[in-house]
Scaffold this motif. Structure first.
Motif, short mmCIF file in Angstrom:
data_model
loop_
_atom_site.label_atom_id
_atom_site.label_comp_id
_atom_site.label_asym_id
_atom_site.label_seq_id
_atom_site.Cartn_x
_atom_site.Cartn_y
_atom_site.Cartn_z
N SER A 94 -95.65 56.09 -52.05
CA SER A 94 -94.77 55.14 -52.73
C SER A 94 -94.05 54.10 -51.81
O SER A 94 -93.54 54.41 -50.71
CB SER A 94 -93.72 55.76 -53.39
OG SER A 94 -92.72 55.02 -53.90
N PRO A 95 -94.03 52.84 -52.07
CA PRO A 95 -93.38 51.80 -51.12
C PRO A 95 -92.10 51.86 -50.98
O PRO A 95 -91.30 51.54 -50.06
CB PRO A 95 -94.00 50.29 -51.83
CG PRO A 95 -95.16 50.62 -52.72
CD PRO A 95 -94.96 52.16 -53.10
N ARG A 96 -91.31 52.81 -52.22
CA ARG A 96 -89.96 52.75 -51.77
C ARG A 96 -89.56 54.17 -51.85
O ARG A 96 -88.50 54.67 -52.00
CB ARG A 96 -89.40 52.25 -53.20
CG ARG A 96 -89.69 50.76 -53.59
CD ARG A 96 -89.24 50.46 -54.83
NE ARG A 96 -87.66 50.56 -54.84
CZ ARG A 96 -86.90 50.23 -56.06
NH1 ARG A 96 -87.54 50.09 -57.06
NH2 ARG A 96 -85.77 50.27 -55.89
N ASN A 97 -90.46 54.92 -51.20
CA ASN A 97 -90.17 56.46 -51.09
C ASN A 97 -89.73 57.26 -52.42
O ASN A 97 -89.20 58.15 -52.27
CB ASN A 97 -89.24 56.52 -49.95
CG ASN A 97 -89.48 56.11 -48.44
OD1 ASN A 97 -90.75 56.04 -48.16
ND2 ASN A 97 -88.48 55.70 -47.79
N ALA A 98 -90.29 56.82 -53.36
CA ALA A 98 -89.97 57.62 -54.52
C ALA A 98 -90.74 58.79 -54.97
O ALA A 98 -92.23 58.63 -54.42
CB ALA A 98 -90.29 56.47 -55.62
N TYR A 99 -90.24 59.51 -55.51
CA TYR A 99 -90.86 60.93 -55.79
C TYR A 99 -90.47 61.55 -57.22
O TYR A 99 -89.29 61.28 -57.65
CB TYR A 99 -90.79 62.16 -54.47
CG TYR A 99 -89.46 62.30 -54.52
CD1 TYR A 99 -88.94 63.44 -55.26
CD2 TYR A 99 -88.41 61.56 -53.28
CE1 TYR A 99 -87.43 63.76 -54.85
CE2 TYR A 99 -87.49 62.17 -53.13
CZ TYR A 99 -86.81 63.13 -53.73
OH TYR A 99 -85.35 63.64 -53.67
N PRO A 100 -91.02 62.32 -57.93
CA PRO A 100 -90.59 62.92 -59.01
C PRO A 100 -89.41 64.04 -58.72
O PRO A 100 -89.86 64.69 -57.87
CB PRO A 100 -91.81 63.76 -59.36
CG PRO A 100 -92.92 63.14 -59.00
CD PRO A 100 -92.53 62.77 -57.64
N ASP A 101 -88.53 63.64 -59.40
CA ASP A 101 -87.30 64.44 -59.44
C ASP A 101 -87.00 65.57 -60.16
O ASP A 101 -86.99 65.30 -61.31
CB ASP A 101 -86.01 63.54 -59.07
CG ASP A 101 -84.70 64.44 -58.94
OD1 ASP A 101 -84.79 65.38 -58.33
OD2 ASP A 101 -83.52 63.80 -59.20
N LEU A 102 -87.48 66.94 -59.92
CA LEU A 102 -87.18 68.09 -60.95
C LEU A 102 -85.73 68.58 -60.89
O LEU A 102 -85.54 69.34 -59.67
CB LEU A 102 -88.43 69.00 -60.47
CG LEU A 102 -89.72 68.41 -60.30
CD1 LEU A 102 -90.80 69.52 -59.90
CD2 LEU A 102 -90.28 67.73 -61.63
N SER A 103 -85.36 68.31 -61.79
CA SER A 103 -83.92 69.15 -61.85
C SER A 103 -83.90 70.84 -62.10
O SER A 103 -84.74 71.01 -62.74
CB SER A 103 -83.24 68.64 -63.22
OG SER A 103 -83.07 67.23 -63.16
N PRO A 104 -82.98 71.13 -61.29
CA PRO A 104 -83.03 72.75 -61.11
C PRO A 104 -82.54 73.27 -62.49
O PRO A 104 -81.66 72.62 -63.15
CB PRO A 104 -82.13 73.00 -59.87
CG PRO A 104 -81.41 71.79 -59.98
CD PRO A 104 -82.06 70.57 -60.51
N VAL A 105 -82.60 74.71 -62.79
CA VAL A 105 -82.24 75.33 -63.73
C VAL A 105 -80.94 75.77 -63.35
O VAL A 105 -80.35 76.02 -62.24
CB VAL A 105 -83.00 76.58 -63.87
CG1 VAL A 105 -82.37 77.73 -64.60
CG2 VAL A 105 -84.56 76.46 -64.26
N ASP A 106 -80.01 75.51 -64.35
CA ASP A 106 -78.69 75.76 -64.20
C ASP A 106 -78.44 77.20 -63.72
O ASP A 106 -79.07 78.30 -64.05
CB ASP A 106 -77.67 75.69 -65.62
CG ASP A 106 -77.65 74.25 -65.98
OD1 ASP A 106 -77.86 73.07 -65.30
OD2 ASP A 106 -77.27 73.99 -67.07
N GLY A 107 -77.27 77.38 -62.56
CA GLY A 107 -77.26 78.59 -62.18
C GLY A 107 -78.11 79.31 -61.34
O GLY A 107 -78.09 80.55 -60.63
#
Length: 253
Positions: free
Chosen positions: A122-135
């Protein structure tokens, strides 16, 4: 609309070894620390993703990022043509916009390969951000209350600085995987039955969000849902590792 993920056959030990970069002899024991047990000799992928990484993919795109497996910090450093210690220092300080670093042991500093591949392309250092499971993870200061355990008991788990509980570093902040801390508390109690704990270190259902996550040590995990994946341009992460990892030694740092 994104399609819901369909998980393939449950993983064998060899599948998990390839996916995780760990050995066949160590991966099963590692997963057991997080409450992941085999089902008829195989490991359902949702259990692995939720309990080891704290992620429950909701779409095929999210699942694809996880399916790509893990990659060692030293390998990423080689791709960047820098020393492993240099990369580790950047990650510790939250510099460079790197995705989360998972630390499962003194020589197990791992990124999600799918996130690294996307970032490097990515030209802007973007990547898929996977949100963590709560807790799934909490800061060290939150652990005693979340586990309903004495502060002194939790502190003893952290005495060996070379072998801290498993943790995830996000934006330069280290948060510990609750199931591994609970596992260590149980092991400590089993080895020293004279030591009393305030309450069961794995609370039952009906207590806090974190307490429910701790039940992973006693039941098949992987049912919790995470927030949907987001894409972001910059998400600095960091790691405080234990000693000098093998990746750094190979790189000459």
């Amino acid at each position: 609309m994104s399609k819901q993920p369909k998980f393939g056959k449950p993983a064998t030990r060899q599948d998990l070894a390839t996916w995780s970069t760990m050995s066949r002899n160590s991966i099963e024991g590692c997963l057991a620390r997080f409450g992941v047990l085999p089902l008829r000799g195989r490991f359902p992928w949702p259990r692995v993703y939720a309990s080891l990484l704290g992620i429950a993919p909701e779409t095929t795109d999210e699942a694809a990022v996880l399916d790509a497996g893990l990659v060692r910090l030293g390998t990423v450093a080689d791709r960047l043509c820098i020393g492993a210690e240099t990369l580790l220092a950047d990650v510790r300080a939250g510099k460079g916009g790197f995705p989360p670093l998972y630390v499962f042991g003194p020589r197990q500093h791992l990124f999600l390969k799918g996130q690294i591949d996307e970032m490097l392309g990515s030209p802007r250092n973007a990547y898929p951000d996977l949100s963590p499971v709560d807790g799934h993870v909490f800061s060290r200061s939150q652990l005693p209350a979340a586990l309903d355990a004495e502060k002194t008991a939790v502190a003893e788990v952290f005495e060996d600085k070379r072998s801290l509980p498993a943790h995830v570093i996000t934006a330069g902040v280290r948060r510990f995987i609750v199931a591994d801390v609970a596992h260590r508390l149980r092991a400590r109690q089993a080895s020293n039955p004279d030591v009393e704990e305030a309450d069961d270190p794995v609370p039952t259902a009906g207590s806090s969000v974190l307490a429910r996550a701790l039940a992973a040590g006693r039941q098949a995990p992987g049912d919790a849902l995470s927030d949907r994946t987001r894409s972001r341009v910059r998400a600095p992460e960091g790691d405080v590792s234990h000693g000098k990892p093998s990746e750094a030694k190979r790189s000459g740092t």
